[in-house]
Motif scaffolding. Structure first.
Motif, PDB file in Angstrom:
ATOM      1  N   GLY A 108      20.775  -8.852  22.072  1.00  0.00           N
ATOM      2  CA  GLY A 108      22.137  -8.346  22.151  1.00  0.00           C
ATOM      3  C   GLY A 108      22.327  -6.896  22.515  1.00  0.00           C
ATOM      4  O   GLY A 108      23.462  -6.404  22.529  1.00  0.00           O
ATOM      5  N   MET A 109      21.269  -6.150  22.838  1.00  0.00           N
ATOM      6  CA  MET A 109      21.405  -4.737  23.182  1.00  0.00           C
ATOM      7  C   MET A 109      21.701  -4.576  24.670  1.00  0.00           C
ATOM      8  O   MET A 109      20.967  -5.095  25.511  1.00  0.00           O
ATOM      9  CB  MET A 109      20.126  -3.968  22.831  1.00  0.00           C
ATOM     10  N   LYS A 110      22.783  -3.850  25.019  1.00  0.00           N
ATOM     11  CA  LYS A 110      23.150  -3.648  26.418  1.00  0.00           C
ATOM     12  C   LYS A 110      22.200  -2.666  27.101  1.00  0.00           C
ATOM     13  O   LYS A 110      21.800  -1.664  26.517  1.00  0.00           O
ATOM     14  CB  LYS A 110      24.587  -3.137  26.518  1.00  0.00           C
ATOM     15  N   LEU A 111      21.875  -2.952  28.358  1.00  0.00           N
ATOM     16  CA  LEU A 111      20.898  -2.174  29.115  1.00  0.00           C
ATOM     17  C   LEU A 111      21.317  -0.715  29.261  1.00  0.00           C
ATOM     18  O   LEU A 111      20.523   0.198  29.012  1.00  0.00           O
ATOM     19  CB  LEU A 111      20.698  -2.810  30.493  1.00  0.00           C
ATOM     20  N   THR A 112      22.568  -0.485  29.677  1.00  0.00           N
ATOM     21  CA  THR A 112      23.026   0.892  29.915  1.00  0.00           C
ATOM     22  C   THR A 112      23.015   1.725  28.635  1.00  0.00           C
ATOM     23  O   THR A 112      22.616   2.892  28.641  1.00  0.00           O
ATOM     24  CB  THR A 112      24.445   0.893  30.507  1.00  0.00           C
TER      25      THR A 112
END
Length: 287
Positions: A108-112
């Motif tokens: 669930g961690m966003k790349l940006t």
């Protein structure tokens, strides 16, 4: 026992194929004077950390490959303990971003968010280390530039590079294999296993915090599904900044860094960010 030996061999091979080639390549680039020209671009960044400009290449190696590659490149720059503390703090917070992004994305961690926060907080951590480390000699101006060898005998220079990189690889292998054996022994303890089986949050925290996101990925991905959303978010934020705390801290002891400062700065930044995220989540839930 066979599993432990296999893990030790695999980890040793990873270290050898990264540390030795990266270290030798960096030495050759220095010999040819290439790093001197490339590093000019990054001087404003490295100057702000009181570091020689060549360190930028080691930062890039750590960010895009892993910690071993970054250390291998930095080891050719003749850094002192104070400089290694700054470099170590940045690398410990900001390394292996492509690989760890892939793992964190699955939970669930966003790349940006991951990339921007790791690089920014790595820089902030390095700034803190620059002023807070006991090894700080209070030198305001940078007193050391890249050490370009004047040895005209390339063959001798190349052999010295092989020897130095191999020695560094052996030191890292010794540390990593020792930790693998230690963790395997700890895992056999009844108390430890019962604790992990009972508390999934604690299980994920210990696995990620001690072993690292990459090494503990399999168990971490399995266990984190059972954790509530708020707890999962806070866990991910902490592990994003403070994972593999044992190996990734002690590894800098071999090069003379202040490992206590690296450890404390890294954990403090992680806890502070978790605190801020907790406030933000609570405000959203209160609406």
């Amino acid at each position: 026992m066979k599993t432990t030996i296999k893990k030790a061999i695999n980890s040793s091979w990873i270290i050898v194929k990264l540390v030795i080639p990266f270290s030798i390549a960096s030495d050759i680039l220095q010999y040819l004077g290439v790093i001197e020209y490339i590093s000019i671009i990054f001087e404003p960044f490295t100057n702000s950390l009181n570091l020689p400009s060549g360190v930028a290449l080691s930062f890039a190696s750590a960010i895009f490959f892993n910690l071993y590659a970054g250390i291998a490149v930095a080891s050719t720059l003749d850094l002192n303990g104070y400089e290694w503390t700054i470099v170590g703090t940045f690398m410990a917070i900001c390394h292996s971003l492509p690989l760890e992004t892939a793992v964190l994305k699955k939970v669930g961690m966003k790349l940006t968010i991951h990339w921007i926060s790791r690089v920014t907080l790595g820089y902030i951590g390095a700034i803190i280390a620059m002023y807070m480390s006991p090894l700080n000699t209070n030198i305001i101006e940078k007193t050391k530039e890249i050490n370009i060898s004047v040895n005209n005998n390339f063959f001798e220079y190349f052999l010295t590079s092989i020897y130095n990189s191999s020695l560094l690889a052996l030191k890292v292998i010794f540390l990593v294999v020792s930790l693998i054996i230690l963790f395997e022994l700890i895992k056999k303890l009844t108390f430890f296993n019962s604790l992990l089986n009972k508390y999934t949050f604690l299980s994920s925290l210990i696995i990620g915090g001690l072993l690292g996101i990459t090494y503990g990925a399999g168990i971490l991905l399995q266990e984190i599904k059972q954790i509530q959303l708020k707890a999962k978010t806070l866990l991910l934020v902490f592990l994003m900044l403070a994972h593999g705390l044992v190996e990734e801290t002690l590894i800098f002891a071999f090069v003379g860094a202040d490992v206590l400062s690296i450890f404390l700065i890294r954990v403090s930044i992680a806890l502070f960010v978790v605190f801020l995220v907790t406030i933000i989540i609570n405000k959203k839930m209160a609406r």
